[in-house]
Design an enzyme around this catalytic site. Structure first.
Site, PDB file in Angstrom:
ATOM      1  N   ARG A 177      54.903  33.889   5.568  1.00 21.84           N
ATOM      2  CA  ARG A 177      54.096  32.878   5.594  1.00 21.84           C
ATOM      3  C   ARG A 177      53.150  32.884   6.794  1.00 21.84           C
ATOM      4  O   ARG A 177      51.940  32.379   6.589  1.00 21.84           O
ATOM      5  CB  ARG A 177      54.627  31.324   5.486  1.00 21.84           C
ATOM      6  CG  ARG A 177      55.495  31.508   4.140  1.00 21.84           C
ATOM      7  CD  ARG A 177      55.950  30.221   3.584  1.00 21.84           C
ATOM      8  NE  ARG A 177      57.196  30.124   2.859  1.00 21.84           N
ATOM      9  CZ  ARG A 177      57.017  30.326   1.272  1.00 21.84           C
ATOM     10  NH1 ARG A 177      55.901  30.796   0.794  1.00 21.84           N
ATOM     11  NH2 ARG A 177      58.204  30.383   0.501  1.00 21.84           N
TER      12      ARG A 177
ATOM     13  N   ASP B  52      57.513  24.391   3.142  1.00 23.60           N
ATOM     14  CA  ASP B  52      56.817  25.907   3.142  1.00 23.60           C
ATOM     15  C   ASP B  52      55.120  25.850   3.485  1.00 23.60           C
ATOM     16  O   ASP B  52      54.758  26.910   3.698  1.00 23.60           O
ATOM     17  CB  ASP B  52      57.557  26.657   2.165  1.00 23.60           C
ATOM     18  CG  ASP B  52      58.926  26.839   2.044  1.00 23.60           C
ATOM     19  OD1 ASP B  52      59.653  26.845   3.297  1.00 23.60           O
ATOM     20  OD2 ASP B  52      59.516  27.275   1.007  1.00 23.60           O
TER      21      ASP B  52
ATOM     22  N   GLY C  94      66.898  33.581   3.437  1.00 21.90           N
ATOM     23  CA  GLY C  94      67.758  32.738   3.645  1.00 21.90           C
ATOM     24  C   GLY C  94      68.459  31.892   2.540  1.00 21.90           C
ATOM     25  O   GLY C  94      69.538  31.346   2.626  1.00 21.90           O
TER      26      GLY C  94
ATOM     27  N   SER D  41      68.186  19.675   3.266  1.00 14.95           N
ATOM     28  CA  SER D  41      67.843  21.156   2.821  1.00 14.95           C
ATOM     29  C   SER D  41      68.454  21.238   1.384  1.00 14.95           C
ATOM     30  O   SER D  41      69.489  21.065   0.896  1.00 14.95           O
ATOM     31  CB  SER D  41      68.751  21.904   3.880  1.00 14.95           C
ATOM     32  OG  SER D  41      69.013  23.086   3.400  1.00 14.95           O
TER      33      SER D  41
ATOM     34  N   ARG E 232      58.693  28.223  13.286  1.00 17.64           N
ATOM     35  CA  ARG E 232      57.129  28.060  12.812  1.00 17.64           C
ATOM     36  C   ARG E 232      56.413  26.933  13.579  1.00 17.64           C
ATOM     37  O   ARG E 232      55.061  27.007  13.413  1.00 17.64           O
ATOM     38  CB  ARG E 232      57.199  27.576  11.033  1.00 17.64           C
ATOM     39  CG  ARG E 232      57.629  28.870  10.539  1.00 17.64           C
ATOM     40  CD  ARG E 232      57.511  28.609   8.908  1.00 17.64           C
ATOM     41  NE  ARG E 232      57.743  29.923   8.264  1.00 17.64           N
ATOM     42  CZ  ARG E 232      58.103  30.042   6.941  1.00 17.64           C
ATOM     43  NH1 ARG E 232      58.410  28.632   6.280  1.00 17.64           N
ATOM     44  NH2 ARG E 232      58.470  30.983   6.164  1.00 17.64           N
TER      45      ARG E 232
ATOM     46  N   ARG F 257      69.474  32.803  12.043  1.00 19.79           N
ATOM     47  CA  ARG F 257      69.465  31.730  11.364  1.00 19.79           C
ATOM     48  C   ARG F 257      70.856  31.109  10.978  1.00 19.79           C
ATOM     49  O   ARG F 257      71.639  31.805  10.602  1.00 19.79           O
ATOM     50  CB  ARG F 257      68.704  31.841   9.818  1.00 19.79           C
ATOM     51  CG  ARG F 257      67.160  32.254  10.104  1.00 19.79           C
ATOM     52  CD  ARG F 257      66.296  32.495   8.959  1.00 19.79           C
ATOM     53  NE  ARG F 257      66.323  31.281   8.225  1.00 19.79           N
ATOM     54  CZ  ARG F 257      65.534  31.170   7.080  1.00 19.79           C
ATOM     55  NH1 ARG F 257      65.178  32.307   6.511  1.00 19.79           N
ATOM     56  NH2 ARG F 257      65.375  29.964   6.756  1.00 19.79           N
TER      57      ARG F 257
ATOM     58  N   ARG G 162      67.575  31.423  -8.136  1.00 19.92           N
ATOM     59  CA  ARG G 162      68.672  30.609  -8.689  1.00 19.92           C
ATOM     60  C   ARG G 162      68.858  31.193 -10.182  1.00 19.92           C
ATOM     61  O   ARG G 162      69.902  31.189 -10.766  1.00 19.92           O
ATOM     62  CB  ARG G 162      68.132  29.137  -8.846  1.00 19.92           C
ATOM     63  CG  ARG G 162      67.989  28.402  -7.562  1.00 19.92           C
ATOM     64  CD  ARG G 162      67.318  27.315  -7.404  1.00 19.92           C
ATOM     65  NE  ARG G 162      67.460  26.474  -6.297  1.00 19.92           N
ATOM     66  CZ  ARG G 162      67.069  26.788  -5.079  1.00 19.92           C
ATOM     67  NH1 ARG G 162      66.404  27.551  -4.848  1.00 19.92           N
ATOM     68  NH2 ARG G 162      67.210  25.895  -3.836  1.00 19.92           N
TER      69      ARG G 162
ATOM     70  N   LYS H 147      59.698  31.769  -5.925  1.00 22.35           N
ATOM     71  CA  LYS H 147      60.699  32.646  -5.540  1.00 22.35           C
ATOM     72  C   LYS H 147      62.297  31.684  -5.381  1.00 22.35           C
ATOM     73  O   LYS H 147      63.045  32.396  -5.864  1.00 22.35           O
ATOM     74  CB  LYS H 147      60.339  32.807  -3.981  1.00 22.35           C
ATOM     75  CG  LYS H 147      61.319  33.507  -3.089  1.00 22.35           C
ATOM     76  CD  LYS H 147      61.012  34.089  -1.830  1.00 22.35           C
ATOM     77  CE  LYS H 147      60.579  33.185  -0.724  1.00 22.35           C
ATOM     78  NZ  LYS H 147      61.704  32.809   0.231  1.00 22.35           N
ATOM     79  N   SER H 148      62.096  30.438  -5.282  1.00 24.13           N
ATOM     80  CA  SER H 148      63.208  29.765  -5.281  1.00 24.13           C
ATOM     81  C   SER H 148      63.628  29.705  -6.778  1.00 24.13           C
ATOM     82  O   SER H 148      65.153  29.876  -6.665  1.00 24.13           O
ATOM     83  CB  SER H 148      62.811  28.221  -4.782  1.00 24.13           C
ATOM     84  OG  SER H 148      62.519  28.140  -3.670  1.00 24.13           O
TER      85      SER H 148
END
Ligand code: S3P
Length: 436
Positions: A395, A321, A97, A170, A352, A126, A28, A23-24
């Site tokens: 998740r 994650d 996010g 982050s 979470r 968020r 990108r 996903k990340s």
């Protein structure tokens, strides 16, 4: 519509499994494609709600997107400094996010243009002040609801390079500043106290952008254009982690995971598992590796008894994650499992820490919440089972399913549909590994 699903105690998971695309990296790759002058082919682009939000936002900005049946996406970019279009100036980030924090890095460098970003109910909780502060220091302005929440408007400007020390480890904030750095006068340095996922850095190198990384100082210089050809997206270790956890917990399981990304900034979960004495055979990329490629490989997992462990705060950004899964594994392990330094978990798709502690306690776990993590105690026996609420968090939905298969009485997951945010094929993949 929210869907509830029951997961009964199961027989072993067996076979070969390929996780969905990362996903990340998909987010990108699409962004870099949109910023390029030449078309970029992305092979194995993730098909999920989050990554569709990215493609739609980029289309609203004028990029062309062509998807084929083999899972590739061709992005026809508009260039880094193009006069970007926007339909009504409103960009919908959905539940993502990553899209919400990365895209403003590019938008902030477009003088005289403004866009408003908004998303779903979860995204509206968020914070975005973590990106508006560095973007303001570079010359852009970001107007957010109550100063820190979506919807928010990014007012582009001629940016100036800055040196920015990340207040939190982050990857989203780091990436936002690095993207803005490509458009800023001079050079921009991001200082990170601890490493986090480095996919943006690898793509900057691939795109031949002047970029240096030395001892936690990441420096990017202004460029007119970026050059990229094909991007191949590996399998997502964060998605694979659910299947790996199930194979570890359900007696008699043995699963070979293929085509998984082995980037060292994403695989701390597997190192933690090894420490818990899980049977995992893998050759992960060595920590500290700087590369412009994303390594791919195989891991071999079998079920076995687990021991509790302590997660070092330095590991937290590298397993961010997967930390809820560490709580689940800890509940089945013998001894205490402790996670500290993970307050960031409270700012994810749900809080979470609260959600996993409440959820696992409801299934019979001995688990306590701390300000920045949790402590879970097990005696090596399975969780009883019960009902767990996903709180709309993908998740947590998948964690509930894994808990059910490994439990003694089964688990009802409320809001299982949330899994589609990152992994629409999760249930099908899980069932394909369960012996008939
Ligand atoms: C991500 C970074 C992490 C992670 C998220 C994806 C990314 O967030 O939790 O799922 O793609 O950069 P933070 O960077 O805010 O920790």
């Amino acid at each position: 519509m929210s869907t509830d699903r029951r997961f009964e105690p199961s027989g072993p998971l067996q076979g070969t499994y390929t996780p969905p695309a990362d996903k990340s990296i998909s987010h990108r790759a699409a962004l870099f494609g949109a910023m390029s002058d030449e078309p970029v082919v992305i092979r194995n682009y993730l098909q999920s709600a989050d990554t569709q939000s990215t493609l739609s936002a980029l289309q609203s900005l004028g990029a062309g997107v062509e998807e084929d049946r083999a899972g590739s996406v061709l992005v026809r970019g508009v260039g880094l400094h193009a006069p970007l279009e926007a339909t009504g100036g409103l960009l919908d980030v959905g539940n993502s996010g990553t899209l919400m924090r990365l895209l403003p890095g590019w938008l902030a460098g477009q003088p005289g243009r403004a866009w408003t970003l908004d998303g779903d109910e979860s995204i509206r909780r968020r914070p975005v002040d973590r990106i508006s502060e560095p973007l303001a220091a570079m010359g852009a302005t970001v107007d957010a609801r109550e100063g820190r929440f979506p919807p928010f408007t990014v007012n582009g400007a001629a940016l100036a390079g800055i040196e920015y020390e990340l207040p939190v480890a982050s990857a989203q904030v780091k990436s936002c500043v690095l993207l803005a750095g490509m458009l800023a006068d001079g050079s921009t340095t991001v200082v990170e106290a601890a490493p986090s996922r480095d996919h943006t850095e690898r793509l900057l190198r691939r795109a031949r952008v002047p970029f240096e990384a030395e001892k936690g100082r990441l420096t990017v210089s202004q460029v007119d254009e970026i050059e990229l050809d094909e991007i191949v997206v590996p399998g997502d270790p964060s998605s694979a982690a659910f299947i790996v956890a199930a194979a570890t917990l359900v007696a008699g399981s043995r699963v070979v995971v293929t085509g998984m990304g082995l980037n060292w900034t994403r695989t701390a979960f597997f190192r933690i598992l090894e420490r818990m004495k899980a049977v995992v055979v893998c050759e992960l990329e060595e920590p500290g590796t700087e590369s412009d490629t994303e390594p791919l490989g195989e891991i071999d997992v079998a079920s076995g008894p687990l021991e509790g462990t302590e997660v070092d705060p330095a590991e937290v950004p590298l397993a961010i994650d997967e930390l809820t899964l560490v709580a689940l594994l800890g509940a089945f392990a013998d001894g205490e499992t402790v996670v500290t330094g993970a307050a960031e978990l409270r700012l994810k798709e749900s809080d979470r820490i609260a959600a996993v502690v409440g959820g696992l306690r409801g299934l019979g776990a001995d688990i306590e919440e701390t300000g920045d993590g949790f402590v879970v105690r097990g005696d090596g026996s399975p969780l009883r089972g019960g009902t767990i609420d996903s709180h709309g968090d993908h998740r947590l939905a998948m964690l509930g399913a894994v808990a059910g298969l490994a439990s003694s009485e089964g688990v009802e997951v409320l809001g299982m549909d949330a899994a589609a945010v990152s992994y629409p094929g999760f249930e099908a993949d899980l069932r394909a590994l369960l012996a008939p």
